[in-house]
Scaffold this motif. Sequence first.
Motif, PDB file in Angstrom:
ATOM      1  N   VAL A 137     -17.723  34.163  33.847  1.00  0.00           N
ATOM      2  CA  VAL A 137     -17.999  33.023  32.976  1.00  0.00           C
ATOM      3  C   VAL A 137     -17.268  31.804  33.519  1.00  0.00           C
ATOM      4  O   VAL A 137     -16.068  31.870  33.816  1.00  0.00           O
ATOM      5  CB  VAL A 137     -17.573  33.317  31.528  1.00  0.00           C
ATOM      6  CG1 VAL A 137     -17.686  32.068  30.658  1.00  0.00           C
ATOM      7  CG2 VAL A 137     -18.416  34.437  30.950  1.00  0.00           C
ATOM      8  N   SER A 138     -17.960  30.696  33.636  1.00  0.00           N
ATOM      9  CA  SER A 138     -17.372  29.471  34.159  1.00  0.00           C
ATOM     10  C   SER A 138     -16.277  28.953  33.233  1.00  0.00           C
ATOM     11  O   SER A 138     -16.452  28.909  32.002  1.00  0.00           O
ATOM     12  CB  SER A 138     -18.441  28.389  34.332  1.00  0.00           C
ATOM     13  OG  SER A 138     -17.859  27.119  34.574  1.00  0.00           O
ATOM     14  N   ALA A 139     -15.148  28.541  33.817  1.00  0.00           N
ATOM     15  CA  ALA A 139     -14.057  27.959  33.043  1.00  0.00           C
ATOM     16  C   ALA A 139     -14.342  26.507  32.681  1.00  0.00           C
ATOM     17  O   ALA A 139     -13.564  25.887  31.951  1.00  0.00           O
ATOM     18  CB  ALA A 139     -12.751  28.045  33.830  1.00  0.00           C
ATOM     19  N   VAL A 196     -13.075  33.300  41.682  1.00  0.00           N
ATOM     20  CA  VAL A 196     -12.172  33.405  40.534  1.00  0.00           C
ATOM     21  C   VAL A 196     -11.571  32.029  40.296  1.00  0.00           C
ATOM     22  O   VAL A 196     -10.969  31.443  41.207  1.00  0.00           O
ATOM     23  CB  VAL A 196     -11.064  34.443  40.769  1.00  0.00           C
ATOM     24  CG1 VAL A 196     -10.067  34.422  39.610  1.00  0.00           C
ATOM     25  CG2 VAL A 196     -11.650  35.840  40.925  1.00  0.00           C
ATOM     26  N   ALA A 197     -11.748  31.513  39.082  1.00  0.00           N
ATOM     27  CA  ALA A 197     -11.173  30.225  38.676  1.00  0.00           C
ATOM     28  C   ALA A 197     -11.502  29.111  39.674  1.00  0.00           C
ATOM     29  O   ALA A 197     -10.652  28.292  40.019  1.00  0.00           O
ATOM     30  CB  ALA A 197      -9.666  30.362  38.505  1.00  0.00           C
ATOM     31  N   GLY A 198     -12.740  29.100  40.162  1.00  0.00           N
ATOM     32  CA  GLY A 198     -13.181  28.040  41.050  1.00  0.00           C
ATOM     33  C   GLY A 198     -12.799  28.213  42.504  1.00  0.00           C
ATOM     34  O   GLY A 198     -13.140  27.370  43.337  1.00  0.00           O
ATOM     35  N   ARG A 205     -11.139  30.579  50.473  1.00  0.00           N
ATOM     36  CA  ARG A 205     -10.290  31.555  51.141  1.00  0.00           C
ATOM     37  C   ARG A 205     -11.171  32.577  51.848  1.00  0.00           C
ATOM     38  O   ARG A 205     -12.316  32.809  51.442  1.00  0.00           O
ATOM     39  CB  ARG A 205      -9.367  32.279  50.141  1.00  0.00           C
ATOM     40  CG  ARG A 205      -8.363  31.373  49.444  1.00  0.00           C
ATOM     41  CD  ARG A 205      -7.579  32.119  48.388  1.00  0.00           C
ATOM     42  NE  ARG A 205      -6.719  31.200  47.632  1.00  0.00           N
ATOM     43  CZ  ARG A 205      -6.207  31.468  46.445  1.00  0.00           C
ATOM     44  NH1 ARG A 205      -6.464  32.627  45.860  1.00  0.00           N
ATOM     45  NH2 ARG A 205      -5.440  30.584  45.839  1.00  0.00           N
ATOM     46  N   THR A 206     -10.627  33.163  52.880  1.00  0.00           N
ATOM     47  CA  THR A 206     -11.353  34.184  53.633  1.00  0.00           C
ATOM     48  C   THR A 206     -10.431  35.373  53.856  1.00  0.00           C
ATOM     49  O   THR A 206      -9.253  35.208  54.174  1.00  0.00           O
ATOM     50  CB  THR A 206     -11.819  33.634  54.985  1.00  0.00           C
ATOM     51  OG1 THR A 206     -12.689  32.524  54.773  1.00  0.00           O
ATOM     52  CG2 THR A 206     -12.562  34.711  55.777  1.00  0.00           C
TER      53      THR A 206
END
Length: 677
Positions: free
Chosen positions: A309-311, A470-472, A528-529
């Motif tokens: 779900v989008s924050a 996660v969280a954008g 991130r990778t």
Amino acid sequence: MSPSVARRRLLLALTTLPLASLAVLPGAARADEAAPGQPELVVLGRGLQAPPASPAYGSTDIAGDRLNQAASGRIEDALASVAGFQQFRRSDSRSSNPSAQGVTLRALGGNATSRTLVLLDGVPMADPFFGYVPLSALSPERLAGARVTRGGGSGAFGAGAVAGTIELASASADQLGRFAGSALVDDRGDTELAGTFAPQLGSGFAVLSGRWDRGPGFWTTPPAQRAAASVRARYESWSAGLRAVAPITSDIELQARVLAFRDNRTLRFAGADTGTAGEDASLRLVGRGAWQFDVLGYVQRRDFTNVVVSAVTFRPTLNQRATPSTGAGGKIELRPPVGGGHLLRLGGDWRVATGETLETGLTPTVTYRRAGGTNGDLGVFAEDDWTLGALILTAGARADRWSIRSGHASIARPDGTFTSNLTFADRSGWLGSLRGGAVAQVSPGLKLRAAGYTGLRLPTLNELYRSFVVAGVTTNRNPLLKAERLAGFEAGLDLAPLPGVSLSVTAFTNRVRDAIANVTSATDPNQRTRANVAAIQARGLEFAAHLERGPVSFDGSLALTDAAMRAPGQALNGKRPAQTPKVAAALTAAFRPATGWTAALTLRHVGAQFEDDLQTDVLPAATTLDAFVQLPLAGPASLVLRGENLTDTRIITRNSGGTVDLGVPRTLWVGLRVGLR
């Protein structure tokens, strides 16, 4: 026969094997019917005894009664009495995303995959796709105890033990009693029901167990950050197990185990639902005669679902509708009677993990994602312990044939056309591991030990093939990841100056080469990778102490660790791995008078951690106080009182640019336990 057919047949055999037949298999005479002069059948329900040199690797044992005194009633809190044990995040298995339940030791974390090998009756418990451990399915009341080995390398345990090994052992019917049950409720209305039924069946026994936890949960979102869509961390989980043990001959026994579990949670926002499910089955044949052996086979089916779900909009953006995975494997260990003070261990093990994620995108351009593959490992090992009076020497070698194959990842539009449809080249190879050590009993109260070891861990299917947000912050897959390789050394002493008093200290250095980390982009902090960095280096000291005087006992554990990423030329070079503290400590004071009641207080401290690899978001240190009391009432009934985080410490479990999640607040439990011998 294909592996999938073999797994189905093994599962069918295990789930249809009658309990009565296990108790009276051919050659398994009842103890009370044994012929005069014949040996009495003794059924233990566990694996072979630990080899004499196992103390060289600095293991710590936790008895079953201590596991059952965790204030939360959850296995992760019970294991945290060994300082240095941690999940990726500080959340427990009521309020965290299950995929973050990776277990590690010695501050060798860095991402959510387990770097510690967790075994239940010899079976690896990590999820075949993600590598997390289904902690809610590992109920303390079913266990006889746990052995935690920090470091130690792969050896006879198998691949995956780059940060250590946690061996969980199921309790026998004698340890459990014929019936045991408990029912508790907390001050929020959460409830916990658990029970075991353990009848003797001829010369063997069976254990039927179950547990059900549910509740409205607590607020993980601070009041100032709540929105209309914010909700408590609701949860509901259950697990059920059946275990049967029967003698084949006077020194050979068969052990069978089936476990099923479900776990559903809602995290932070309404509709952000996550769930796990699994069925495990195993067969184990243990021989304790002159030629000792341990033969094990298992099969696992797991699944994971998650709605993101989008924050910002508070609307679902991704439905990870299924992540079906299958794990299967086996092990054989043989201990021939070589004599001369030697204990020789020869054997091999095999593991395979197959799975894929099936995701539905909820954006105009993406409707379907699919990614997965198959990982395999076939290992052979040899290890010898040589007892020379007060000195025990040990040395072992292991070779692993690993494979990464059938990798794929695809993305499709709403009209069914692919925007990406990738397959990845199969890879395989050999990796070797060595370990060795010594234990010297210098005096009746002083033992010296030292060990060196290597080990390996294959990247999980999740690390190789699945990207997530996660969280954008987007973390991208990397199908070219290499295996992690451990090299470590440790030395320590165990001191027992007086009866009931023991002290231990261990100095260690561990280095994980090609460590897999979530590396932040140099140009975009929201990207991130997964990548192999040169190494994670961890050095430190571990202390443990036990004091027992009559009904009073104290158990303490302290870990001081200096861990750093080694990645020359990258921004994370020299920084601490994500989610790893420098200091972790636990102290439990218990009072057990002759009247049969128990009281225990546990003080636990975890030092400051960082959310990410660049140390931009801090998770402050947290000190908590827990309590456990059990008071006998009438007959087999006891009153149980538990208190979590009695000081109501603010525990920050996630910090993304100031947006935080919180851990368990002060929680008070009351209930009953009943035990019938």
